[in-house]
Design a protein around this motif. Structure first.
Motif, mmCIF file in Angstrom:
data_model
loop_
_atom_site.group_PDB
_atom_site.id
_atom_site.type_symbol
_atom_site.label_atom_id
_atom_site.label_comp_id
_atom_site.label_asym_id
_atom_site.label_seq_id
_atom_site.Cartn_x
_atom_site.Cartn_y
_atom_site.Cartn_z
ATOM 1 N N GLY A 37 -75.165 23.519 22.124
ATOM 2 C CA GLY A 37 -74.343 22.543 21.460
ATOM 3 C C GLY A 37 -73.202 21.677 22.416
ATOM 4 N N ALA A 38 -73.400 21.609 23.585
ATOM 5 C CA ALA A 38 -72.371 20.914 24.629
ATOM 6 C C ALA A 38 -72.332 19.527 24.469
ATOM 7 C CB ALA A 38 -72.657 21.312 26.190
ATOM 8 N N VAL A 39 -71.261 18.678 24.324
ATOM 9 C CA VAL A 39 -70.945 17.330 24.530
ATOM 10 C C VAL A 39 -70.431 17.075 25.882
ATOM 11 C CG1 VAL A 39 -69.555 15.469 23.485
ATOM 12 C CG2 VAL A 39 -70.588 16.962 21.951
ATOM 13 N N THR A 40 -69.840 18.063 26.831
ATOM 14 C CA THR A 40 -69.361 17.631 28.021
ATOM 15 C C THR A 40 -70.025 18.491 28.787
ATOM 16 O OG1 THR A 40 -67.366 18.751 27.812
ATOM 17 C CG2 THR A 40 -67.435 16.671 26.959
ATOM 18 N N ILE A 41 -69.544 18.569 30.306
ATOM 19 C CA ILE A 41 -70.120 19.426 31.317
ATOM 20 C C ILE A 41 -69.044 20.793 31.106
ATOM 21 C CG2 ILE A 41 -69.673 20.071 33.714
ATOM 22 C CD1 ILE A 41 -70.561 17.118 34.362
ATOM 23 N N PRO A 42 -67.676 20.782 30.862
ATOM 24 C CA PRO A 42 -67.026 21.754 30.719
ATOM 25 C C PRO A 42 -67.286 22.722 29.379
ATOM 26 C CG PRO A 42 -65.623 19.935 31.209
ATOM 27 C CD PRO A 42 -66.953 19.313 31.028
ATOM 28 N N ASP A 43 -67.944 21.689 28.354
ATOM 29 C CA ASP A 43 -68.381 22.750 27.232
ATOM 30 C C ASP A 43 -69.181 23.497 27.505
ATOM 31 O OD1 ASP A 43 -66.730 21.155 25.390
ATOM 32 O OD2 ASP A 43 -68.535 20.010 24.562
ATOM 33 N N ALA A 94 -76.396 13.859 39.566
ATOM 34 C CA ALA A 94 -76.839 14.481 38.353
ATOM 35 C C ALA A 94 -75.795 15.437 37.589
ATOM 36 C CB ALA A 94 -77.817 15.641 38.794
ATOM 37 N N MET A 95 -74.565 15.505 38.495
ATOM 38 C CA MET A 95 -73.560 16.278 37.717
ATOM 39 C C MET A 95 -72.291 15.078 37.334
ATOM 40 S SD MET A 95 -74.821 18.989 38.091
ATOM 41 C CE MET A 95 -73.524 20.018 37.422
ATOM 42 N N ILE A 96 -72.281 13.846 37.165
ATOM 43 C CA ILE A 96 -71.487 12.960 36.858
ATOM 44 C C ILE A 96 -71.314 13.248 35.443
ATOM 45 C CG2 ILE A 96 -70.989 10.430 36.526
ATOM 46 C CD1 ILE A 96 -72.585 9.800 39.028
ATOM 47 N N PRO A 97 -70.064 13.068 34.775
ATOM 48 C CA PRO A 97 -69.978 13.395 33.503
ATOM 49 C C PRO A 97 -70.567 12.750 32.429
ATOM 50 C CG PRO A 97 -67.679 14.020 34.727
ATOM 51 C CD PRO A 97 -68.777 13.511 35.736
ATOM 52 N N GLN A 98 -70.433 11.330 32.684
ATOM 53 C CA GLN A 98 -71.366 10.293 31.759
ATOM 54 C C GLN A 98 -72.626 10.575 31.840
ATOM 55 O OE1 GLN A 98 -69.117 9.225 34.280
ATOM 56 N NE2 GLN A 98 -69.463 7.242 35.303
ATOM 57 N N ASN A 99 -73.130 11.030 32.962
ATOM 58 C CA ASN A 99 -74.794 10.830 33.237
ATOM 59 C C ASN A 99 -74.877 12.284 32.026
ATOM 60 O OD1 ASN A 99 -75.100 8.944 34.658
ATOM 61 N ND2 ASN A 99 -75.481 10.156 36.622
ATOM 62 N N TRP A 100 -74.213 13.316 32.070
ATOM 63 C CA TRP A 100 -74.508 14.501 31.223
ATOM 64 C C TRP A 100 -74.450 14.004 29.712
ATOM 65 C CZ3 TRP A 100 -73.584 20.240 31.859
ATOM 66 C CH2 TRP A 100 -74.166 20.684 33.002
ATOM 67 N N ALA A 101 -73.610 13.104 29.554
ATOM 68 C CA ALA A 101 -73.673 12.402 28.209
ATOM 69 C C ALA A 101 -74.783 11.783 27.768
ATOM 70 C CB ALA A 101 -72.286 11.580 28.031
ATOM 71 N N PHE A 102 -75.393 10.925 28.869
ATOM 72 C CA PHE A 102 -76.580 10.197 28.506
ATOM 73 C C PHE A 102 -77.509 11.252 28.212
ATOM 74 C CE2 PHE A 102 -74.828 6.846 31.758
ATOM 75 C CZ PHE A 102 -73.935 6.531 30.837
ATOM 76 N N LEU A 103 -77.718 12.427 29.050
ATOM 77 C CA LEU A 103 -78.853 13.268 29.027
ATOM 78 C C LEU A 103 -78.849 13.720 27.676
ATOM 79 C CD1 LEU A 103 -78.737 14.746 32.517
ATOM 80 C CD2 LEU A 103 -80.232 13.256 31.772
ATOM 81 N N PHE A 104 -77.474 14.317 27.200
ATOM 82 C CA PHE A 104 -77.400 14.907 26.021
ATOM 83 C C PHE A 104 -77.925 13.825 24.707
ATOM 84 C CE2 PHE A 104 -73.830 17.791 27.674
ATOM 85 C CZ PHE A 104 -74.531 18.500 28.091
ATOM 86 N N ALA A 105 -77.870 12.658 24.958
ATOM 87 C CA ALA A 105 -78.302 11.648 24.076
ATOM 88 C C ALA A 105 -79.674 11.495 23.778
ATOM 89 C CB ALA A 105 -77.401 10.374 24.192
ATOM 90 N N SER A 119 -67.110 1.461 29.254
ATOM 91 C CA SER A 119 -67.308 1.854 28.214
ATOM 92 C C SER A 119 -67.893 3.341 28.206
ATOM 93 C CB SER A 119 -68.000 1.123 27.055
ATOM 94 O OG SER A 119 -69.380 0.933 27.519
ATOM 95 N N SER A 120 -68.821 3.636 29.058
ATOM 96 C CA SER A 120 -69.328 4.673 29.144
ATOM 97 C C SER A 120 -68.540 5.883 29.854
ATOM 98 C CB SER A 120 -70.774 4.832 30.004
ATOM 99 O OG SER A 120 -70.581 4.299 31.384
ATOM 100 N N VAL A 121 -67.733 5.415 30.800
ATOM 101 C CA VAL A 121 -66.639 6.102 31.554
ATOM 102 C C VAL A 121 -65.604 6.646 30.464
ATOM 103 C CG1 VAL A 121 -64.997 6.428 33.248
ATOM 104 C CG2 VAL A 121 -67.413 5.317 33.808
ATOM 105 N N CYS A 122 -65.249 5.535 29.731
ATOM 106 C CA CYS A 122 -64.297 5.916 28.385
ATOM 107 C C CYS A 122 -64.688 7.290 27.487
ATOM 108 C CB CYS A 122 -63.853 4.910 27.626
ATOM 109 S SG CYS A 122 -62.978 3.301 28.437
ATOM 110 N N LEU A 123 -66.087 7.037 27.286
ATOM 111 C CA LEU A 123 -66.726 7.956 26.519
ATOM 112 C C LEU A 123 -66.922 9.342 27.189
ATOM 113 C CD1 LEU A 123 -68.882 5.409 24.662
ATOM 114 C CD2 LEU A 123 -67.212 6.833 23.525
ATOM 115 N N ALA A 124 -66.854 9.347 28.428
ATOM 116 C CA ALA A 124 -66.985 10.720 29.265
ATOM 117 C C ALA A 124 -65.383 11.217 29.465
ATOM 118 C CB ALA A 124 -67.534 10.462 30.548
#
Length: 469
Positions: free
Chosen positions: A108-114, A245-256, A330-335
């Motif tokens: 149930g992660a939202v971020t890499i650290p999650d 593949a390890m950029i935080p906003q890219n993980w957010a995109f993948l989770f979306a 905006s995507s970096v803000c949301l990361a």
């Protein structure tokens, strides 16, 4: 580049900005509630929206301004590096992306650290990764605002630049506040349509008006901007393709995304976007052969557009460039916001996370705009080491996929040794045969992680692959 004067230019620019806000408002329809809906769109983006969000955001304001600027300045090594990195990043993400989605869905992660906190059961590892990611992401915002500053300065030279950047920042904040990542995804469709249309139009007109004779260009603007040796170019391609593949906003995109197949399909089509690069190269060479007045290489695309297009069309092109920066912002803000509100500050409930996210967004935008105004050297240095640092979470993630024997201490030790090695190589000025310091750090990171795991294996752990069976 001369100032872009005329009511038609400004009217077209403002119309595009207004349309983007209306699209962000429309994105609120069907948006869910809670942090996961806000930060990763609840994992419900369809194939088309996910494609534009994940693939389209690979191409930022640096694509439209920096790439032709590098070609114009004679940076052939830059061109080799850029093509190689983008081409390799797509298959890397096609392979790793589905596993990132499965791992995030498992916890149930939202971020890499999650993910790292849940899998390795370590708050320290969570906070180290979160704080490191925040520090590395700040220069990305500054880079976007630096490009926006170039465009707005040409669009409205009579207005104070802080006021213009504040206006751009407010638009970005509106995207975030209206619908979170859904707004970024919807506006990304407009951004990509305008960006591709602008490049196709200016590129085609440049080819139609190709000069037979060459006009001399001042040698100051022709100096090579990106001297790149082959070992550095190849090692940098590897570091950046893996780090992508390890950029935080890219993980957010993948989770979306709705599922792994949407990720694979998007990456299969990703190379189609590269049609723009030959045209951007043609625009840069056209401007050079025509001897167009260009104060800085980054102005070359806009200078060619101003030379070839009527006023209203130039306004649309300038809006496309600014949108390319603002959607990335905006995507970096949301990361960054969930990295702080979920991983650094514990105990915040869902509503509090979203309230804090608004404040974090405002602070990030203000710092990024200030950095663009001041052109802080430290931020420029941090931007060069972005991928050096961001890729260092990759060994820990791969280890979590394949084995349950890795401890959080092994991941931390590997990242610490990598950071010390990268900093040491840069400060000492060691060439290391032209190898990218990030690759050296990545190799040492993997070796240390392996050694610590062999000496102090975890007894109660399970790999992600084993838990997904």
């Amino acid at each position: 580049m001369a100032p872009a004067r005329g009511a038609g230019v400004i009217a077209a620019f403002v119309a595009v900005m207004a349309l983007s806000l209306l699209i962000a408002l429309w994105a609120r329809r069907g948006a869910g509630q809670g942090p996961r809906a806000f930060f990763v769109a609840g994992g419900q983006l369809g194939a088309i929206l996910f494609f534009f969000l994940s693939v389209g955001e690979t191409y930022s304001i640096a694509t439209m301004l920096g790439f032709p600027g590098g070609v114009y300045a004679g940076g052939e090594g830059f061109v080799v590096w850029f093509f190689g990195y983008i081409l390799l990043a797509a298959p890397v993400l096609a392979v790793l992306g589905p596993w990132i989605w499965r791992a995030g869905n498992l916890y149930g992660a939202v971020t890499i650290p999650d993910f790292f906190a849940a899998h390795f059961n370590s708050r320290l590892l969570e906070r180290v990764i979160a704080l490191g990611a925040i520090a590395l992401l700040v220069p990305i915002g500054t880079m976007q605002f630096a490009g926006i500053r170039l465009v707005l300065g040409a669009l409205a030279p009579g207005l104070p630049m802080p006021l213009l950047l504040a206006g751009a920042g407010l638009v970005v904040m509106a995207y975030v506040a209206l619908a979170g990542l859904r707004a970024a995804a919807f506006v990304a469709v407009l951004k990509d349509a305008l960006m591709l249309g602008a490049i196709l139009l200016v590129g085609a007109l440049a080819l139609l008006h190709w000069p037979i004779a060459t006009t001399p260009v001042a040698t100051a603007t022709m100096a090579a901007q990106v001297p790149v040796t082959l070992p550095f170019a190849l090692s940098t391609i590897a570091v950046q393709a893996l780090g992508f593949a390890m950029i935080p906003q890219n993980w957010a995109f993948l989770f979306a995304a709705r599922g792994p197949q949407a990720i694979v399909r998007a990456q299969a089509a990703a190379p189609l976007y590269m049609v723009m690069f030959p045209l951007l190269m043609a625009v840069a060479v056209f401007a050079r052969r025509m001897g167009l007045p260009v104060d800085k290489p980054d102005f070359v695309f806009l200078a060619a557009a101003q030379h070839l297009l009527p006023g209203w069309a130039l306004g649309v092109v300038m809006a496309a460039v600014v949108l390319a920066g603002m959607v990335i912002l905006s995507s970096v803000c949301l990361a960054i916001a969930p990295l702080l509100t979920r991983n650094v500050l514990p105990g915040l409930d869902g509503r509090a996370q979203q309230r804090w996210a608004q404040g974090v967004t405002a602070l990030f935008i203000a710092l990024s705009a200030a950095g663009a105004m001041a052109q802080v050297p430290l931020l420029a240095m941090l931007n060069t080491v972005f991928y050096f640092g961001i890729v260092q979470t990759l060994p820990g993630f791969l280890a979590a996929l394949w084995t349950g024997r890795v401890r959080a201490g092994g991941v931390l030790a590997g990242m610490a040794v990598a950071a010390l090695a990268i900093i040491g190589v840069r400060l000492a000025g060691i060439s290391a045969g032209g190898i990218n310091p990030g690759l050296i750090g990545l190799i040492l990171n993997s070796v240390v992680l392996t050694l610590v795991t062999l000496m102090f294996p975890r007894r109660d752990g399970h790999s992600v692959m084993a838990m997904l069976r």
